[in-house]
Design a protein around this motif. Structure first.
Motif, mmCIF file in Angstrom:
data_model
loop_
_atom_site.group_PDB
_atom_site.id
_atom_site.type_symbol
_atom_site.label_atom_id
_atom_site.label_comp_id
_atom_site.label_asym_id
_atom_site.label_seq_id
_atom_site.Cartn_x
_atom_site.Cartn_y
_atom_site.Cartn_z
ATOM 1 N N ILE A 254 46.841 50.816 10.248
ATOM 2 C CA ILE A 254 47.317 49.935 11.317
ATOM 3 C C ILE A 254 46.421 48.698 11.413
ATOM 4 C CG2 ILE A 254 47.559 49.704 13.821
ATOM 5 C CD1 ILE A 254 48.473 52.616 13.884
ATOM 6 N N LEU A 255 45.118 48.913 11.331
ATOM 7 C CA LEU A 255 44.178 47.804 11.421
ATOM 8 C C LEU A 255 44.368 46.827 10.264
ATOM 9 C CD1 LEU A 255 41.715 46.418 12.665
ATOM 10 C CD2 LEU A 255 40.260 48.004 11.377
ATOM 11 N N LEU A 256 44.494 47.358 9.055
ATOM 12 C CA LEU A 256 44.648 46.502 7.880
ATOM 13 C C LEU A 256 45.921 45.661 7.965
ATOM 14 C CD1 LEU A 256 43.378 45.877 5.072
ATOM 15 C CD2 LEU A 256 44.916 47.603 4.138
ATOM 16 N N LYS A 257 47.018 46.283 8.362
ATOM 17 C CA LYS A 257 48.283 45.552 8.440
ATOM 18 C C LYS A 257 48.291 44.576 9.616
ATOM 19 C CE LYS A 257 50.965 48.920 5.865
ATOM 20 N NZ LYS A 257 51.980 50.004 5.882
ATOM 21 N N ALA A 258 47.559 44.900 10.679
ATOM 22 C CA ALA A 258 47.437 43.959 11.790
ATOM 23 C C ALA A 258 46.690 42.710 11.344
ATOM 24 C CB ALA A 258 46.716 44.620 12.966
ATOM 25 N N MET A 259 45.649 42.891 10.531
ATOM 26 C CA MET A 259 44.910 41.744 10.007
ATOM 27 C C MET A 259 45.792 40.892 9.104
ATOM 28 S SD MET A 259 41.024 43.049 9.247
ATOM 29 C CE MET A 259 41.476 44.412 8.158
ATOM 30 N N GLU A 260 46.599 41.544 8.283
ATOM 31 C CA GLU A 260 47.498 40.797 7.396
ATOM 32 C C GLU A 260 48.540 40.016 8.204
ATOM 33 O OE1 GLU A 260 49.035 43.844 4.900
ATOM 34 O OE2 GLU A 260 47.232 44.004 3.679
ATOM 35 N N GLY A 261 49.061 40.644 9.254
ATOM 36 C CA GLY A 261 50.021 39.963 10.108
ATOM 37 C C GLY A 261 49.395 38.784 10.833
ATOM 38 N N PHE A 262 48.140 38.967 11.291
ATOM 39 C CA PHE A 262 47.443 37.875 11.960
ATOM 40 C C PHE A 262 47.199 36.717 10.997
ATOM 41 C CE2 PHE A 262 43.545 35.721 13.404
ATOM 42 C CZ PHE A 262 43.970 35.306 14.657
ATOM 43 N N ALA A 263 46.919 37.060 9.733
ATOM 44 C CA ALA A 263 46.726 36.019 8.721
ATOM 45 C C ALA A 263 47.993 35.199 8.536
ATOM 46 C CB ALA A 263 46.306 36.651 7.394
ATOM 47 N N GLN A 264 49.145 35.859 8.540
ATOM 48 C CA GLN A 264 50.414 35.151 8.403
ATOM 49 C C GLN A 264 50.677 34.257 9.616
ATOM 50 O OE1 GLN A 264 53.229 38.293 7.720
ATOM 51 N NE2 GLN A 264 52.353 38.838 5.741
ATOM 52 N N LEU A 265 50.343 34.766 10.806
ATOM 53 C CA LEU A 265 50.486 33.968 12.019
ATOM 54 C C LEU A 265 49.582 32.743 11.960
ATOM 55 C CD1 LEU A 265 51.441 33.542 14.960
ATOM 56 C CD2 LEU A 265 49.548 35.023 15.677
ATOM 57 N N THR A 266 48.338 32.945 11.556
ATOM 58 C CA THR A 266 47.383 31.846 11.450
ATOM 59 C C THR A 266 47.843 30.811 10.430
ATOM 60 O OG1 THR A 266 45.577 33.361 12.006
ATOM 61 C CG2 THR A 266 44.965 31.276 10.975
ATOM 62 N N ALA A 267 48.375 31.299 9.312
ATOM 63 C CA ALA A 267 48.852 30.392 8.271
ATOM 64 C C ALA A 267 49.993 29.529 8.782
ATOM 65 C CB ALA A 267 49.298 31.190 7.050
ATOM 66 N N ALA A 268 50.950 30.155 9.476
ATOM 67 C CA ALA A 268 52.097 29.406 9.996
ATOM 68 C C ALA A 268 51.657 28.377 11.039
ATOM 69 C CB ALA A 268 53.108 30.376 10.608
ATOM 70 N N ALA A 269 50.741 28.768 11.925
ATOM 71 C CA ALA A 269 50.259 27.860 12.956
ATOM 72 C C ALA A 269 49.462 26.704 12.351
ATOM 73 C CB ALA A 269 49.395 28.621 13.962
ATOM 74 N N SER A 270 48.657 27.001 11.346
ATOM 75 C CA SER A 270 47.839 25.968 10.701
ATOM 76 C C SER A 270 48.702 24.951 9.975
ATOM 77 C CB SER A 270 46.859 26.614 9.716
ATOM 78 O OG SER A 270 45.961 27.467 10.381
ATOM 79 N N MET A 271 49.720 25.432 9.278
ATOM 80 C CA MET A 271 50.619 24.526 8.568
ATOM 81 C C MET A 271 51.338 23.601 9.556
ATOM 82 S SD MET A 271 50.290 24.872 5.338
ATOM 83 C CE MET A 271 51.745 23.962 4.803
ATOM 84 N N LYS A 272 51.683 24.137 10.706
ATOM 85 C CA LYS A 272 52.386 23.337 11.711
ATOM 86 C C LYS A 272 51.465 22.317 12.360
ATOM 87 C CE LYS A 272 55.181 23.799 15.902
ATOM 88 N NZ LYS A 272 55.784 24.757 16.875
ATOM 89 N N GLU A 273 50.217 22.705 12.622
ATOM 90 C CA GLU A 273 49.317 21.849 13.386
ATOM 91 C C GLU A 273 48.497 20.891 12.527
ATOM 92 O OE1 GLU A 273 46.949 24.088 16.130
ATOM 93 O OE2 GLU A 273 48.646 25.300 16.792
ATOM 94 N N ILE A 274 48.017 21.376 11.368
ATOM 95 C CA ILE A 274 47.152 20.513 10.549
ATOM 96 C C ILE A 274 47.674 20.305 9.136
ATOM 97 C CG2 ILE A 274 45.104 21.137 11.885
ATOM 98 C CD1 ILE A 274 44.292 23.028 9.652
ATOM 99 N N GLY A 275 48.780 20.961 8.784
ATOM 100 C CA GLY A 275 49.416 20.709 7.498
ATOM 101 C C GLY A 275 48.761 21.355 6.304
#
Length: 317
Positions: A231-252
Motif C-alpha cells: 500500500i505504501l509503495l503504490k501510494a508513493m507511485e500515485g503521489f508521484a503521478q499527481l506531482t508530475a501532473a501538477a508540475s507540468m501544469k504549473e511549471i511545464g
C-alpha cells in the motif's frame, strides 16, 4: 550471463515483454531467453531487428493468468513462470524476470528454487527515494500480507545484507515501520517484532520509524509486512503521478524526483531469501520497465546477491 524472461506474464504481454527484451539486448552483451508460447512470441519478434544469438525463445505451453489462484501453479508446471524459474534452478539461466502474478512468481521461486536456510517467507525489497539522493530499502512490499514477528526479523536480516552487498552500506541502520517512535507503540505484531529485533546479533536495529521519516535518511532498511509495504509503495507511485501532473501544469516540466518514483525507471524489485535471482516487475509494465527489470536482474547476478545472503545467514546461525 543469461536472463530468463517470463514473456507471457503481465497486463501487456507478450507485446511489451518482447519489446523490452529486444531493447535490453541492444544495450547489453548478454542473452535473454523469452519463455512462453513459441508461436506467439515468434510473431512478436518478427517486428524487430535483433541478434538471434542473444534473444532466444524457450517454449512453454501454459500461461498463469494474473487473476488465477496461486494453487493453480501446481497444475501448470509448464507455464512460462514455472519454466523460466526452472531454467535458473537447472543452471541454464542466471536469473528470472516476470511481470506476471506476484503470488505465482513467489510460489514458483519457493517451490522450484527453494528458500534459503532459516527463511520462512521470502520478501520483495524496493528502494525509497530520499533527500540528497540517499535511498532507503523497504521490505516487504507485497509478497507476504500476513506475517509473524520472526518473519519480520528475517526480513530485517535479509534487508541488511542487501544494503551491504548491493548498496555498499556499512552497518546499515534497520528501522521498524510503525505509527510512533516510542517503544511499545503499534499493534501486537509491531511490539513483538520490536522486542525480537532488539536481541538479534548482526542487525543494527535503531527502533521504530514513522511513515513521514522514510524520505529523510532516518534508516537504511525499513521493515514491514507486505500488506502495509505494498500500500505504501503504490501510494508513493500515485503521489508521484499527481506531482508530475501538477508540475507540468504549473511549471511545464517534471521535477527530477519523479524519475526516482517512476516504476518504469526502476523496472523491478528482487524477491530475496530464495536460492536464485527472481525479479518481480509491475503487472502494468511496458517495454521500458521490462528492459530495466532485466537490467536489475543483471545487477543482482553480477554483485553476487544470492551468495552474499547465504553467507550472512550462515553467519547469523
Amino acid at each position: 550471463m543469461i536472463i530468463a524472461l517470463d514473456a507471457m506474464g503481465g497486463d501487456f504481454a507478450p507485446e511489451e515483454t518482447v519489446a523490452g527484451a529486444v531493447k535490453w539486448s541492444q544495450t547489453a552483451d548478454e542473452v535473454v531467453l523469452l519463455v512462453g508460447q513459441a508461436e506467439v512470441l515468434q510473431r512478436e519478434l518478427v517486428k524487430y531487428s535483433y541478434d538471434p544469438e542473444r534473444v532466444k525463445v524457450v517454449h512453454a505451453s501454459q500461461v498463469m493468468g494474473m487473476d488465477e489462484p496461486v494453487a493453480a501453479l501446481r497444475k501448470k508446471m509448464d507455464s512460462s513462470i514455472a519454466m523460466a524459474t526452472r531454467l535458473v534452478k537447472q543452471g541454464q539461466a542466471d536469473a528470472v524476470v516476470s511481470c506476471g502474478s506476484t503470488g505465482a512468481q513467489m510460489a514458483a521461486a519457493t517451490l522450484i528454487l527453494g528458500r534459503m536456510a532459516g527463511i520462512e517467507r521470502p520478501p520483495i525489497i524496493a528502494e525509497v527515494p530520499g533527500v540528497g539522493g540517499k535511498k532507503a530499502l523497504l521490505l516487504d512490499v507485497g509478497a507476504n500480507v500476513d506475517c509473524k514477528p520472526q518473519q519480520l526479523a528475517q526480513f530485517a536480516l535479509l534487508g541488511g545484507v542487501y544494503a551491504t552487498t548491493l548498496k555498499g552500506t556499512i552497518n546499515p541502520r534497520v528501522g521498524l515501520l510503525n505509527n510512533g517512535e516510542e517503544e511499545g507503540k503499534g499493534n501486537k505484531l509491531s511490539t513483538e517484532t520490536f522486542t525480537l529485533l532488539q536481541h538479534i546479533n548482526g542487525i543494527n536495529f535503531i527502533g521504530n520509524v514513522e511513515g513521514r521519516d522514510l524520505f529523510f535518511d532516518r534508516s537504511d532498511v525499513i521493515v514491514c509486512d507486505g500488506f502495509v509495504g505494498n500500500i505504501l509503495l503504490k501510494a508513493m507511485e500515485g503521489f508521484a503521478q499527481l506531482t508530475a501532473a501538477a508540475s507540468m501544469k504549473e511549471i511545464g516540466r517534471l521535477p527530477s524526483l519523479y524519475a526516482e518514483l517512476d516504476n518504469r525507471q526502476v523496472g523491478g524489485a528482487p524477491l530475496i531469501g530464495v536460492d536464485g535471482v527472481s525479479i518481480v516487475c509491475h503487472g502494468s509494465s511496458r517495454r521500458e520497465a521490462v528492459c530495466n527489470g532485466i537490467r536489475m536482474a543483471e545487477q543482482c547476478v553480477t554483485r553476487g546477491m544470492v551468495q552474499s545472503q547465504k553467507a550472512a545467514l550462515n553467519y547469523a546461525e
